[in-house]
Design a protein around this motif. Sequence first.
Motif, PDB file in Angstrom:
ATOM      1  N   VAL A 207      22.302  46.353  49.081  1.00 29.80           N
ATOM      2  CA  VAL A 207      20.865  46.087  48.998  1.00 29.80           C
ATOM      3  C   VAL A 207      20.653  44.682  48.444  1.00 29.80           C
ATOM      4  O   VAL A 207      21.214  44.324  47.406  1.00 29.80           O
ATOM      5  CB  VAL A 207      20.152  47.124  48.109  1.00 29.80           C
ATOM      6  N   ALA A 208      19.874  43.877  49.139  1.00 28.20           N
ATOM      7  CA  ALA A 208      19.617  42.489  48.728  1.00 28.20           C
ATOM      8  C   ALA A 208      18.192  42.387  48.220  1.00 28.20           C
ATOM      9  O   ALA A 208      17.230  42.420  49.000  1.00 28.20           O
ATOM     10  CB  ALA A 208      19.836  41.542  49.899  1.00 28.20           C
ATOM     11  N   LEU A 209      18.034  42.275  46.913  1.00 30.89           N
ATOM     12  CA  LEU A 209      16.723  42.158  46.297  1.00 30.89           C
ATOM     13  C   LEU A 209      16.451  40.690  45.974  1.00 30.89           C
ATOM     14  O   LEU A 209      17.105  40.107  45.104  1.00 30.89           O
ATOM     15  CB  LEU A 209      16.660  42.969  45.000  1.00 30.89           C
ATOM     16  N   VAL A 210      15.497  40.103  46.654  1.00 31.62           N
ATOM     17  CA  VAL A 210      15.100  38.731  46.359  1.00 31.62           C
ATOM     18  C   VAL A 210      14.224  38.747  45.114  1.00 31.62           C
ATOM     19  O   VAL A 210      13.271  39.532  45.012  1.00 31.62           O
ATOM     20  CB  VAL A 210      14.336  38.115  47.546  1.00 31.62           C
ATOM     21  N   ALA A 211      14.560  37.893  44.168  1.00 31.92           N
ATOM     22  CA  ALA A 211      13.752  37.769  42.949  1.00 31.92           C
ATOM     23  C   ALA A 211      12.581  36.839  43.219  1.00 31.92           C
ATOM     24  O   ALA A 211      12.781  35.657  43.518  1.00 31.92           O
ATOM     25  CB  ALA A 211      14.603  37.235  41.800  1.00 31.92           C
ATOM     26  N   ARG A 212      11.366  37.367  43.141  1.00 33.95           N
ATOM     27  CA  ARG A 212      10.174  36.571  43.402  1.00 33.95           C
ATOM     28  C   ARG A 212       9.477  36.275  42.084  1.00 33.95           C
ATOM     29  O   ARG A 212       9.093  37.178  41.332  1.00 33.95           O
ATOM     30  CB  ARG A 212       9.218  37.294  44.348  1.00 33.95           C
ATOM     31  N   SER A 213       9.330  34.989  41.777  1.00 35.30           N
ATOM     32  CA  SER A 213       8.709  34.559  40.534  1.00 35.30           C
ATOM     33  C   SER A 213       7.211  34.804  40.573  1.00 35.30           C
ATOM     34  O   SER A 213       6.555  34.582  41.597  1.00 35.30           O
ATOM     35  CB  SER A 213       8.973  33.073  40.308  1.00 35.30           C
ATOM     36  N   ILE A 214       6.659  35.249  39.437  1.00 32.75           N
ATOM     37  CA  ILE A 214       5.210  35.467  39.365  1.00 32.75           C
ATOM     38  C   ILE A 214       4.475  34.181  39.012  1.00 32.75           C
ATOM     39  O   ILE A 214       3.257  34.176  38.888  1.00 32.75           O
ATOM     40  CB  ILE A 214       4.853  36.570  38.363  1.00 32.75           C
ATOM     41  N   GLN A 215       5.223  33.090  38.825  1.00 32.89           N
ATOM     42  CA  GLN A 215       4.638  31.793  38.467  1.00 32.89           C
ATOM     43  C   GLN A 215       3.856  31.915  37.158  1.00 32.89           C
ATOM     44  O   GLN A 215       4.392  32.407  36.188  1.00 32.89           O
ATOM     45  CB  GLN A 215       3.781  31.269  39.622  1.00 32.89           C
ATOM     46  N   ALA A 216       2.579  31.555  37.162  1.00 31.62           N
ATOM     47  CA  ALA A 216       1.807  31.547  35.914  1.00 31.62           C
ATOM     48  C   ALA A 216       0.909  32.766  35.769  1.00 31.62           C
ATOM     49  O   ALA A 216       0.040  32.804  34.906  1.00 31.62           O
ATOM     50  CB  ALA A 216       0.957  30.274  35.840  1.00 31.62           C
ATOM     51  N   ALA A 217       1.087  33.779  36.601  1.00 28.03           N
ATOM     52  CA  ALA A 217       0.188  34.934  36.582  1.00 28.03           C
ATOM     53  C   ALA A 217       0.298  35.710  35.269  1.00 28.03           C
ATOM     54  O   ALA A 217       1.389  35.896  34.728  1.00 28.03           O
ATOM     55  CB  ALA A 217       0.510  35.850  37.756  1.00 28.03           C
ATOM     56  N   GLU A 218      -0.838  36.169  34.783  1.00 37.99           N
ATOM     57  CA  GLU A 218      -0.881  37.015  33.593  1.00 37.99           C
ATOM     58  C   GLU A 218      -0.754  38.478  34.012  1.00 37.99           C
ATOM     59  O   GLU A 218      -1.249  38.884  35.067  1.00 37.99           O
ATOM     60  CB  GLU A 218      -2.191  36.809  32.840  1.00 37.99           C
ATOM     61  N   TRP A 219      -0.122  39.273  33.167  1.00 38.86           N
ATOM     62  CA  TRP A 219       0.031  40.700  33.431  1.00 38.86           C
ATOM     63  C   TRP A 219       0.411  41.380  32.137  1.00 38.86           C
ATOM     64  O   TRP A 219       0.743  40.721  31.147  1.00 38.86           O
ATOM     65  CB  TRP A 219       1.131  40.950  34.478  1.00 38.86           C
ATOM     66  N   THR A 220       0.367  42.692  32.127  1.00 33.62           N
ATOM     67  CA  THR A 220       0.878  43.438  30.984  1.00 33.62           C
ATOM     68  C   THR A 220       1.221  44.851  31.409  1.00 33.62           C
ATOM     69  O   THR A 220       0.645  45.393  32.349  1.00 33.62           O
ATOM     70  CB  THR A 220      -0.138  43.477  29.820  1.00 33.62           C
ATOM     71  N   GLU A 221       2.203  45.417  30.746  1.00 39.34           N
ATOM     72  CA  GLU A 221       2.418  46.854  30.825  1.00 39.34           C
ATOM     73  C   GLU A 221       1.707  47.463  29.626  1.00 39.34           C
ATOM     74  O   GLU A 221       1.437  46.771  28.639  1.00 39.34           O
ATOM     75  CB  GLU A 221       3.905  47.196  30.791  1.00 39.34           C
ATOM     76  N   VAL A 222       1.388  48.737  29.694  1.00 40.04           N
ATOM     77  CA  VAL A 222       0.650  49.384  28.608  1.00 40.04           C
ATOM     78  C   VAL A 222       1.539  50.457  27.994  1.00 40.04           C
ATOM     79  O   VAL A 222       1.619  51.581  28.504  1.00 40.04           O
ATOM     80  CB  VAL A 222      -0.675  49.984  29.114  1.00 40.04           C
ATOM     81  N   ASP A 223       2.215  50.077  26.914  1.00 41.11           N
ATOM     82  CA  ASP A 223       3.092  51.016  26.217  1.00 41.11           C
ATOM     83  C   ASP A 223       2.480  51.528  24.927  1.00 41.11           C
ATOM     84  O   ASP A 223       2.728  52.664  24.533  1.00 41.11           O
ATOM     85  CB  ASP A 223       4.434  50.352  25.890  1.00 41.11           C
ATOM     86  N   ASP A 224       1.708  50.669  24.244  1.00 43.53           N
ATOM     87  CA  ASP A 224       1.178  51.050  22.940  1.00 43.53           C
ATOM     88  C   ASP A 224      -0.256  50.552  22.798  1.00 43.53           C
ATOM     89  O   ASP A 224      -0.838  50.011  23.742  1.00 43.53           O
ATOM     90  CB  ASP A 224       2.074  50.501  21.825  1.00 43.53           C
ATOM     91  N   HIS A 225      -0.824  50.723  21.625  1.00 47.14           N
ATOM     92  CA  HIS A 225      -2.233  50.380  21.412  1.00 47.14           C
ATOM     93  C   HIS A 225      -2.482  48.878  21.541  1.00 47.14           C
ATOM     94  O   HIS A 225      -3.529  48.463  22.060  1.00 47.14           O
ATOM     95  CB  HIS A 225      -2.684  50.896  20.039  1.00 47.14           C
ATOM     96  N   ALA A 226      -1.549  48.065  21.098  1.00 41.09           N
ATOM     97  CA  ALA A 226      -1.720  46.618  21.241  1.00 41.09           C
ATOM     98  C   ALA A 226      -1.720  46.220  22.710  1.00 41.09           C
ATOM     99  O   ALA A 226      -2.510  45.364  23.137  1.00 41.09           O
ATOM    100  CB  ALA A 226      -0.607  45.880  20.487  1.00 41.09           C
ATOM    101  N   ASP A 227      -0.840  46.844  23.494  1.00 43.71           N
ATOM    102  CA  ASP A 227      -0.814  46.577  24.935  1.00 43.71           C
ATOM    103  C   ASP A 227      -2.126  46.982  25.591  1.00 43.71           C
ATOM    104  O   ASP A 227      -2.639  46.276  26.477  1.00 43.71           O
ATOM    105  CB  ASP A 227       0.317  47.363  25.608  1.00 43.71           C
ATOM    106  N   LEU A 228      -2.678  48.120  25.189  1.00 45.74           N
ATOM    107  CA  LEU A 228      -3.923  48.590  25.783  1.00 45.74           C
ATOM    108  C   LEU A 228      -5.060  47.619  25.466  1.00 45.74           C
ATOM    109  O   LEU A 228      -5.889  47.311  26.344  1.00 45.74           O
ATOM    110  CB  LEU A 228      -4.259  49.992  25.277  1.00 45.74           C
ATOM    111  N   ALA A 229      -5.087  47.111  24.242  1.00 47.91           N
ATOM    112  CA  ALA A 229      -6.112  46.133  23.880  1.00 47.91           C
ATOM    113  C   ALA A 229      -5.961  44.862  24.715  1.00 47.91           C
ATOM    114  O   ALA A 229      -6.952  44.287  25.183  1.00 47.91           O
ATOM    115  CB  ALA A 229      -6.017  45.806  22.392  1.00 47.91           C
ATOM    116  N   ARG A 230      -4.729  44.428  24.929  1.00 44.88           N
ATOM    117  CA  ARG A 230      -4.493  43.237  25.759  1.00 44.88           C
ATOM    118  C   ARG A 230      -4.925  43.499  27.199  1.00 44.88           C
ATOM    119  O   ARG A 230      -5.546  42.646  27.834  1.00 44.88           O
ATOM    120  CB  ARG A 230      -3.014  42.852  25.708  1.00 44.88           C
ATOM    121  N   ALA A 231      -4.595  44.672  27.715  1.00 43.62           N
ATOM    122  CA  ALA A 231      -4.972  45.009  29.087  1.00 43.62           C
ATOM    123  C   ALA A 231      -6.487  44.974  29.248  1.00 43.62           C
ATOM    124  O   ALA A 231      -7.008  44.430  30.236  1.00 43.62           O
ATOM    125  CB  ALA A 231      -4.435  46.390  29.455  1.00 43.62           C
TER     126      ALA A 231
END
Length: 239
Positions: A207-231
């Motif tokens: 399997v060949a997975l090309v790594a694609r850069s997100i460049q300057a895009a903002e994002w977050t995962e939501v694991d805890d309360h601080a993440d939820l506030a950021r989201a």
Amino acid sequence: MTVGILLAAGLGSRLRPLTDDRPKCLMDLGGETLLARLVRQLVEGGVEHLVVATGYEAPRVEAALARPPVPVTFAHCPDYATTQNSVSLLRALDRCPPGDVVKLDGDLVVPDALLSLALTAAGSCVLVDDRAPPREEAMMVRCEGDRAVAFGKGLDPRACRGESLGIERFCAADRAVLHAVLREAVGGGVTDRYYEDLYDVAIRRGVALVARSIQAAEWTEVDDHADLARARALVRAGL
């Protein structure tokens, strides 16, 4: 056809008490839940079928998608509390109709343009945040050229390109290889691995997975309360 897979089986224990009676994917971001936002983005991006892996509070997830914009298949994981997300991904692939798949963790908040990197890719790929050296606790990606060759939380950050977002695209042929790898692992009793651990095996099988850069895009995962506030702040800012 492009199939969207959403992994939404986890307990979300770090968001308690908010998740005492609902899964993390149903956290409100300001008029729209995590789940509703991701479903909307996937459908607007051209996904024609959704497969949602459920576990904790599964009936609430199913109720939230009672009137879906595209067909939805639920892949329930009754052993969600004692297994890792590789099992959730296997259950989802077991229920998938034919086609390419775009897999997302169900706790992501990303802009449309970032998600489009996976939705419009010509082949298999993984989205990588390479804006800064990866955090030691992150799921890191090591690359050779533009190809991802290893994933892991225990890799040397200095040797890695960046952090995996939890968004990948697998063309139909690569999806078949990954599915076989997951079936072998889980069928053999290996249920404590992250799906990225099995990506390593699939890569060794071609399997060949090309790594694609997100460049300057903002994002977050939501694991805890601080993440939820950021989201929520990112959504208010127009992410």
